[in-house]
Design a protein around this motif. Structure first.
Motif, PDB file in Angstrom:
ATOM      1  N   ARG A 165      -8.252  -2.407  -0.007  1.00 14.44           N
ATOM      2  CA  ARG A 165      -7.317  -1.149  -0.020  1.00 14.44           C
ATOM      3  C   ARG A 165      -7.544  -0.268   1.179  1.00 14.44           C
ATOM      4  O   ARG A 165      -8.903  -0.384   1.657  1.00 14.44           O
ATOM      5  CB  ARG A 165      -7.471  -0.320  -1.202  1.00 14.44           C
ATOM      6  N   CYS A 220      -8.168   5.597  -0.288  1.00 16.07           N
ATOM      7  CA  CYS A 220      -7.835   5.147  -1.627  1.00 16.07           C
ATOM      8  C   CYS A 220      -9.122   5.683  -2.387  1.00 16.07           C
ATOM      9  O   CYS A 220     -10.306   5.660  -2.196  1.00 16.07           O
ATOM     10  CB  CYS A 220      -7.469   3.975  -2.117  1.00 16.07           C
ATOM     11  N   PRO A 251       0.771  -1.257  -0.013  1.00 16.45           N
ATOM     12  CA  PRO A 251      -0.023   0.044  -0.024  1.00 16.45           C
ATOM     13  C   PRO A 251       0.820   1.176   0.044  1.00 16.45           C
ATOM     14  O   PRO A 251       0.439   2.503  -0.228  1.00 16.45           O
ATOM     15  CB  PRO A 251      -0.919  -0.292   1.334  1.00 16.45           C
ATOM     16  N   CYS A 262      -2.247   3.190  -4.036  1.00 17.93           N
ATOM     17  CA  CYS A 262      -3.611   2.795  -4.300  1.00 17.93           C
ATOM     18  C   CYS A 262      -3.938   2.547  -5.731  1.00 17.93           C
ATOM     19  O   CYS A 262      -4.585   1.343  -6.028  1.00 17.93           O
ATOM     20  CB  CYS A 262      -4.448   4.193  -4.123  1.00 17.93           C
ATOM     21  N   GLN A 315      -4.943  -1.348  -7.286  1.00 20.30           N
ATOM     22  CA  GLN A 315      -6.269  -1.392  -8.167  1.00 20.30           C
ATOM     23  C   GLN A 315      -6.026  -2.120  -9.627  1.00 20.30           C
ATOM     24  O   GLN A 315      -6.722  -2.966 -10.048  1.00 20.30           O
ATOM     25  CB  GLN A 315      -6.720  -0.166  -8.485  1.00 20.30           C
TER      26      GLN A 315
END
Lengths: 69, 123
Positions: free
Chosen positions: B118, B122, B41, B89, B93
């Motif tokens: 997440r 985000c 992250p 983020c 994804q």
């Protein structure tokens, strides 16, 4: 859930001996599961406004440097 | 002759417009596909299982380049760490199914077809 930290006590002498051994052994261990999932804060301070401001930049950055992303 | 030209043009267009993984170092792409390295992250790559010298060298090399980009791109009013976070983020994804990524609580997860887990900040 009852944790192992509670002990049934016999005589005072016995209880003292048990307590001393427990303390020597490092104390009590709580074996019940936590109620909530553990959330590790990423330790980053960021406001939603900054996220909005940087998001398009981040997307462009990824597009322009495909080898490292 | 025309067939060769057409083929050459088609190949060059495919390479230019192809997906990102077409330009990744093969060792990096292979490590990603095998789930040996994954997206964190914080915007950097991490080693999922047991680190090896090769994996460490691989992710260090890529992470240093990422950090340079984050530093260049972090504008006035934001920090390198914040730029890295927002990019992280997006990177999570964009993970492909089968690849590994790290959830906010530190667990390594395998990306499936559903959206990844997440940080709530985000977009």
């Amino acid at each position: 859930m009852r944790s192992r930290c509670t002990k049934s006590l016999g005589t005072v002498r016995h209880a003292t001996a048990v307590a001393s051994v427990a303390m020597l052994a490092g104390g009590c261990v709580n074996v019940s599961a936590p109620d909530k999932p553990i959330v590790i804060n990423l330790n980053i301070s960021i406001t939603q406004e900054v996220v909005y401001r940087l998001d398009n930049k981040a997307k462009a950055l990824i597009q322009e440097n495909p080898g490292i992303f | 002759m025309r067939h060769m030209l057409f083929t050459a043009a088609a190949i060059s267009i495919a390479l230019a417009a192809g997906p990102a993984f077409a330009q990744r170092d093969p060792a990096y792409q292979s490590a990603r596909a095998q789930g040996l390295v994954g997206e964190q992250p914080d915007g950097y790559l991490g080693i999922v299982g047991t680190p090896t010298a090769e994996l460490r060298a691989l992710i260090n090399n890529i992470n240093i380049q990422r950090k340079k980009q984050y530093t260049d791109q972090a504008a006035a009013g934001s920090t390198v760490q914040q730029m890295a976070f927002v990019t992280g983020c997006n990177l999570i994804q964009r993970t492909a199914p089968g690849e590994k990524y790290q959830a906010p609580d530190g667990r390594w997860l395998t990306r499936g077809s559903e959206p990844p887990v997440r940080d709530p900040r985000c977009l």
